[in-house]
Design a protein around this motif. Structure first.
Motif, short mmCIF file in Angstrom:
data_model
loop_
_atom_site.label_atom_id
_atom_site.label_comp_id
_atom_site.label_asym_id
_atom_site.label_seq_id
_atom_site.Cartn_x
_atom_site.Cartn_y
_atom_site.Cartn_z
N ILE A 82 17.59 1.78 0.12
CA ILE A 82 17.24 0.49 -0.48
C ILE A 82 16.57 0.80 -1.82
O ILE A 82 15.67 1.63 -1.88
N ILE A 83 17.03 0.14 -2.88
CA ILE A 83 16.43 0.32 -4.20
C ILE A 83 15.54 -0.88 -4.49
O ILE A 83 15.94 -2.03 -4.29
N ILE A 84 14.32 -0.60 -4.97
CA ILE A 84 13.41 -1.64 -5.45
C ILE A 84 13.14 -1.36 -6.92
O ILE A 84 12.94 -0.20 -7.30
N THR A 85 13.15 -2.39 -7.75
CA THR A 85 12.99 -2.15 -9.17
C THR A 85 12.40 -3.34 -9.91
O THR A 85 12.67 -4.49 -9.56
N ALA A 86 11.59 -3.04 -10.91
CA ALA A 86 11.05 -4.06 -11.80
C ALA A 86 11.92 -4.16 -13.05
O ALA A 86 11.72 -5.03 -13.88
#
Length: 123
Positions: A82-86
């Motif tokens: 899972i990728i989380i990004t701002a």
């Protein structure tokens, strides 16, 4: 009293506060491990099995998509990521095509991450 399932999740983010919050939220359902960089995460992935990885996109020693591609090359679909990004350097569609199981923009809904992890690790 711990209630986690025994499923091991690796959290990869250079932001200590994000890692701490994710660990706190996920700890009741998973056995949680932390890495502050892509290189540290890769080393950990070589030494033990993980049921899933949650990775930030931007880190000082590389990007989440670089780590994603390495994981997919070595582990195929055995380790969902899972990728989380701002940041939207890479569109979610590109990350999904690279093998990401889900992409969440920061700030993200912790319940969505938990639901996604539960679904991905129950297979």
């Amino acid at each position: 009293m711990q209630h986690f399932s025994g499923k091991k999740v690796l959290i990869v983010d250079d932001d200590e506060d994000i890692r701490a919050l994710l660990c706190q939220v996920l700890r009741k359902d998973f056995q949680v491990f932390q890495a502050s960089s892509g290189n540290e995460a890769w080393t950990m992935l070589q030494g033990q099995d993980f049921d899933a990885v949650v990775s930030d996109m931007r880190m000082p020693d590389g990007t989440g998509d670089e780590l994603l591609l390495k994981i997919k090359k070595q582990f195929s679909d055995k380790v969902p990521v899972i990728i989380i990004t701002a940041f939207s350097d890479q569109p979610a569609e590109y990350l999904i095509q690279c093998g990401a199981s889900a992409v969440f923009p920061k700030p993200f809904d912790y319940e969505q991450v938990i639901t996604s992890l539960n679904s991905l690790t129950s297979r």
